[in-house]
Scaffold this motif. Structure first.
Motif, PDB file in Angstrom:
ATOM      1  N   PRO A 132      52.809  40.207  49.300  1.00  0.00           N
ATOM      2  CA  PRO A 132      52.705  39.892  50.728  1.00  0.00           C
ATOM      3  C   PRO A 132      53.002  38.427  51.007  1.00  0.00           C
ATOM      4  O   PRO A 132      52.824  37.547  50.161  1.00  0.00           O
ATOM      5  N   THR A 133      53.473  38.166  52.225  1.00  0.00           N
ATOM      6  CA  THR A 133      53.539  36.809  52.752  1.00  0.00           C
ATOM      7  C   THR A 133      52.283  36.601  53.591  1.00  0.00           C
ATOM      8  O   THR A 133      52.093  37.285  54.601  1.00  0.00           O
ATOM      9  N   GLY A 134      51.415  35.698  53.182  1.00  0.00           N
ATOM     10  CA  GLY A 134      50.101  35.616  53.810  1.00  0.00           C
ATOM     11  C   GLY A 134      49.297  36.845  53.415  1.00  0.00           C
ATOM     12  O   GLY A 134      49.235  37.212  52.245  1.00  0.00           O
ATOM     13  N   ARG A 135      48.724  37.539  54.395  1.00  0.00           N
ATOM     14  CA  ARG A 135      47.958  38.746  54.088  1.00  0.00           C
ATOM     15  C   ARG A 135      48.838  39.988  54.054  1.00  0.00           C
ATOM     16  O   ARG A 135      48.400  41.056  53.600  1.00  0.00           O
ATOM     17  N   GLY A 136      50.087  39.874  54.544  1.00  0.00           N
ATOM     18  CA  GLY A 136      50.949  41.040  54.571  1.00  0.00           C
ATOM     19  C   GLY A 136      50.313  42.162  55.372  1.00  0.00           C
ATOM     20  O   GLY A 136      49.768  41.947  56.447  1.00  0.00           O
ATOM     21  N   LEU A 137      50.335  43.375  54.820  1.00  0.00           N
ATOM     22  CA  LEU A 137      49.745  44.532  55.476  1.00  0.00           C
ATOM     23  C   LEU A 137      48.354  44.850  54.935  1.00  0.00           C
ATOM     24  O   LEU A 137      47.782  45.901  55.272  1.00  0.00           O
ATOM     25  N   PHE A 138      47.789  43.961  54.124  1.00  0.00           N
ATOM     26  CA  PHE A 138      46.435  44.155  53.610  1.00  0.00           C
ATOM     27  C   PHE A 138      45.423  43.882  54.720  1.00  0.00           C
ATOM     28  O   PHE A 138      45.696  43.142  55.668  1.00  0.00           O
ATOM     29  N   ILE A 139      44.235  44.462  54.611  1.00  0.00           N
ATOM     30  CA  ILE A 139      43.199  44.274  55.616  1.00  0.00           C
ATOM     31  C   ILE A 139      41.986  43.594  54.986  1.00  0.00           C
ATOM     32  O   ILE A 139      41.820  43.588  53.772  1.00  0.00           O
ATOM     33  N   GLN A 140      41.154  43.016  55.849  1.00  0.00           N
ATOM     34  CA  GLN A 140      39.931  42.318  55.460  1.00  0.00           C
ATOM     35  C   GLN A 140      40.179  41.298  54.342  1.00  0.00           C
ATOM     36  O   GLN A 140      39.471  41.275  53.327  1.00  0.00           O
ATOM     37  N   PRO A 141      41.175  40.419  54.513  1.00  0.00           N
ATOM     38  CA  PRO A 141      41.453  39.424  53.460  1.00  0.00           C
ATOM     39  C   PRO A 141      40.393  38.326  53.429  1.00  0.00           C
ATOM     40  O   PRO A 141      39.892  37.886  54.463  1.00  0.00           O
ATOM     41  N   LYS A 142      40.052  37.892  52.237  1.00  0.00           N
ATOM     42  CA  LYS A 142      39.154  36.758  52.073  1.00  0.00           C
ATOM     43  C   LYS A 142      39.957  35.466  52.062  1.00  0.00           C
ATOM     44  O   LYS A 142      41.163  35.463  51.836  1.00  0.00           O
ATOM     45  N   THR A 143      39.264  34.363  52.308  1.00  0.00           N
ATOM     46  CA  THR A 143      39.923  33.061  52.274  1.00  0.00           C
ATOM     47  C   THR A 143      40.546  32.831  50.902  1.00  0.00           C
ATOM     48  O   THR A 143      39.912  33.046  49.872  1.00  0.00           O
ATOM     49  N   GLY A 144      41.792  32.428  50.907  1.00  0.00           N
ATOM     50  CA  GLY A 144      42.481  32.165  49.654  1.00  0.00           C
ATOM     51  C   GLY A 144      43.217  33.368  49.084  1.00  0.00           C
ATOM     52  O   GLY A 144      43.830  33.269  48.014  1.00  0.00           O
ATOM     53  N   PHE A 145      43.156  34.499  49.790  1.00  0.00           N
ATOM     54  CA  PHE A 145      43.863  35.681  49.281  1.00  0.00           C
ATOM     55  C   PHE A 145      45.367  35.427  49.205  1.00  0.00           C
ATOM     56  O   PHE A 145      45.961  34.845  50.105  1.00  0.00           O
ATOM     57  N   HIS A 146      45.955  35.890  48.131  1.00  0.00           N
ATOM     58  CA  HIS A 146      47.405  35.833  47.995  1.00  0.00           C
ATOM     59  C   HIS A 146      47.832  36.914  47.008  1.00  0.00           C
ATOM     60  O   HIS A 146      47.046  37.407  46.202  1.00  0.00           O
ATOM     61  N   GLY A 147      49.079  37.278  47.084  1.00  0.00           N
ATOM     62  CA  GLY A 147      49.611  38.289  46.178  1.00  0.00           C
ATOM     63  C   GLY A 147      50.288  37.650  44.989  1.00  0.00           C
ATOM     64  O   GLY A 147      50.185  36.445  44.782  1.00  0.00           O
ATOM     65  N   PRO A 148      50.965  38.478  44.205  1.00  0.00           N
ATOM     66  CA  PRO A 148      51.123  39.921  44.390  1.00  0.00           C
ATOM     67  C   PRO A 148      49.882  40.713  43.955  1.00  0.00           C
ATOM     68  O   PRO A 148      49.023  40.199  43.246  1.00  0.00           O
ATOM     69  N   VAL A 149      49.828  41.978  44.413  1.00  0.00           N
ATOM     70  CA  VAL A 149      48.711  42.868  44.126  1.00  0.00           C
ATOM     71  C   VAL A 149      49.261  44.143  43.500  1.00  0.00           C
ATOM     72  O   VAL A 149      50.266  44.689  43.951  1.00  0.00           O
ATOM     73  N   THR A 150      48.578  44.615  42.470  1.00  0.00           N
ATOM     74  CA  THR A 150      48.950  45.882  41.837  1.00  0.00           C
ATOM     75  C   THR A 150      48.071  47.003  42.390  1.00  0.00           C
ATOM     76  O   THR A 150      46.849  46.878  42.434  1.00  0.00           O
ATOM     77  N   VAL A 151      48.713  48.081  42.830  1.00  0.00           N
ATOM     78  CA  VAL A 151      48.013  49.242  43.396  1.00  0.00           C
ATOM     79  C   VAL A 151      48.308  50.465  42.537  1.00  0.00           C
ATOM     80  O   VAL A 151      49.471  50.739  42.214  1.00  0.00           O
ATOM     81  N   GLY A 152      47.266  51.177  42.144  1.00  0.00           N
ATOM     82  CA  GLY A 152      47.440  52.399  41.364  1.00  0.00           C
ATOM     83  C   GLY A 152      46.945  53.607  42.134  1.00  0.00           C
ATOM     84  O   GLY A 152      45.965  53.530  42.882  1.00  0.00           O
ATOM     85  N   THR A 153      47.634  54.744  41.964  1.00  0.00           N
ATOM     86  CA  THR A 153      47.241  55.979  42.656  1.00  0.00           C
ATOM     87  C   THR A 153      47.470  57.191  41.761  1.00  0.00           C
ATOM     88  O   THR A 153      48.516  57.299  41.112  1.00  0.00           O
ATOM     89  N   ILE A 154      46.481  58.067  41.731  1.00  0.00           N
ATOM     90  CA  ILE A 154      46.610  59.393  41.126  1.00  0.00           C
ATOM     91  C   ILE A 154      46.334  60.401  42.225  1.00  0.00           C
ATOM     92  O   ILE A 154      45.311  60.318  42.910  1.00  0.00           O
ATOM     93  N   ALA A 155      47.258  61.346  42.429  1.00  0.00           N
ATOM     94  CA  ALA A 155      47.124  62.273  43.557  1.00  0.00           C
ATOM     95  C   ALA A 155      47.500  63.692  43.158  1.00  0.00           C
ATOM     96  O   ALA A 155      48.331  63.895  42.265  1.00  0.00           O
ATOM     97  N   VAL A 156      46.881  64.646  43.830  1.00  0.00           N
ATOM     98  CA  VAL A 156      47.262  66.057  43.746  1.00  0.00           C
ATOM     99  C   VAL A 156      47.634  66.502  45.155  1.00  0.00           C
ATOM    100  O   VAL A 156      46.784  66.501  46.049  1.00  0.00           O
ATOM    101  N   ASP A 157      48.895  66.874  45.355  1.00  0.00           N
ATOM    102  CA  ASP A 157      49.358  67.407  46.625  1.00  0.00           C
ATOM    103  C   ASP A 157      49.451  68.911  46.533  1.00  0.00           C
ATOM    104  O   ASP A 157      49.924  69.451  45.519  1.00  0.00           O
ATOM    105  N   PHE A 158      49.048  69.614  47.578  1.00  0.00           N
ATOM    106  CA  PHE A 158      49.070  71.073  47.531  1.00  0.00           C
ATOM    107  C   PHE A 158      49.376  71.651  48.895  1.00  0.00           C
ATOM    108  O   PHE A 158      49.202  71.002  49.938  1.00  0.00           O
TER     109      PHE A 158
END
Length: 348
Positions: A320-346
């Motif tokens: 992100p640039t600044g907070r990007g699309l992240f929410i509830q950022p704390k002071t000093g937040f910066h990226g990059p951020v790694t996001v992991g997901t496991i999903a079952v679609d049905f």
């Protein structure tokens, strides 16, 4: 919406189905559904990863609320020219608990094999996957590109749309026109965003495994969020998209422009994958440029392990640039951020 209202919405299709079943000679009813059960987490607690308009998201502790949902749809055929459709969706959206939304509710009038009109709550068809953006099983990735799909927080329109199909040799051109309004709850349930006088035009060209789409949406947007009030402002959204599924190669891409609020925004992504029998590994890169810009590189795997269910594993590297699309950022937040997901679609 609280649990008793949620349960009532989910039971409504069964009641409608039973009522129409008593008149089976002149009508038919089909009840179907879809859903996603997912765990999403990141490598930081300095900000939360969420979908558009969610009140809270995921940090280092895995959460179900970011990508999980459950939908039920009823399609009732009254006669050869009239049918009714209703869809309810349970998800976390706006407020920090699961609630039920009536995402679709329309009557469809079939004037011919090529001309249809729908009246009521219809999809806001401005993206490649607008009609099924909430149906994880119908999509390759765990979620549509945040960099593109966050630009418009609404996914339905209260009004009417028209669809006209033309055969051009071995190809098909579909023209879609729509007009109406839409309202959505802002994150935290503290305000509303309203889109009025919305006019939509789409052209979808299909040739075998290839699809090309161009769309335009014009309207007036107003925001009421706490002390902040934005009067009706003319806005526009333009998008072009391409998809291909041929010889085990899967490609999907969109480029979009949103104008009218601030400096506007541009977004794009490209996703490609190769299918090995029931396993589809894929890679995607997306980027959005505006005051809170960000880019995302995603690597994932879809495994159609069952007849009506697919397992997905996805890792996103979000910068992100600044907070990007992240929410509830704390002071000093910066990226990059790694996001992991496991999903079952049905689907059912």
């Amino acid at each position: 919406m609280k649990s008793h209202s949620l349960a009532a919405l989910l039971l409504l299709p069964l009641a409608v189905s039973t009522a129409y079943a008593q008149d089976g000679e002149t009508s038919s009813v089909r009840v179907s559904g879809f859903g996603t059960g997912a765990l999403t987490w990141t490598n930081t607690n300095d900000a939360q990863f969420a979908r558009t308009n969610q009140a809270s998201g995921a940090g280092t502790s895995p959460r179900t609320g970011v990508d999980s949902n459950l939908g039920v749809q009823v399609d009732a055929k009254i006669n050869d020219w009239l049918s009714l459709t209703g869809q309810g969706l349970v998800r976390k959206f706006g407020e920090d608990d699961y609630g039920a939304d009536a995402t679709l509710a329309f009557a469809k009038f079939k004037f011919s094999d090529t001309l249809n009109v729908r009246v009521g709550r219809v999809p806001l068809a401005i993206f490649m996957v607008s009609d099924y953006r909430n149906v994880g099983y119908a999509n390759t990735m765990v979620r549509p590109s945040q960099e593109v799909y966050s630009q418009v927080p609404m996914d339905s329109l209260d009004g009417a749309d028209l669809s006209w199909q033309q055969n051009i040799g071995s190809s098909t051109l579909t023209t879609q026109l729509a007009y109406g309004s839409s309202t959505t709850t802002m994150a935290g349930g503290v305000g509303k965003a309203k889109l009025t006088d919305a006019s939509v035009v789409n052209f979808i060209f299909e040739q075998g495994p290839y699809t090309l789409r161009f769309g335009r949406n014009d309207g007036k947007l107003s925001l009421d969020q706490g002390a902040f009030h934005l009067p009706k402002t003319k806005v526009s959204f333009t998008g072009i998209g391409f998809s291909m599924d041929s010889n085990n190669v899967v490609v999907q891409s969109e480029y979009t422009q949103a104008r009218g609020i601030g400096n506007g925004s541009n977004g794009w992504y490209v996703m490609g994958g190769y299918r090995f029998d029931k396993v589809l590994p894929y890679y995607s890169h997306g980027k959005e440029t505006r005051d809170i810009a960000q880019s995302t590189d995603s690597v994932g795997l879809r495994w159609d392990a069952f007849r009506s269910a697919a397992l997905k594993f996805q890792v996103d590297r979000v910068d992100p640039t600044g907070r990007g699309l992240f929410i509830q950022p704390k002071t000093g937040f910066h990226g990059p951020v790694t996001v992991g997901t496991i999903a079952v679609d049905f689907v059912f």
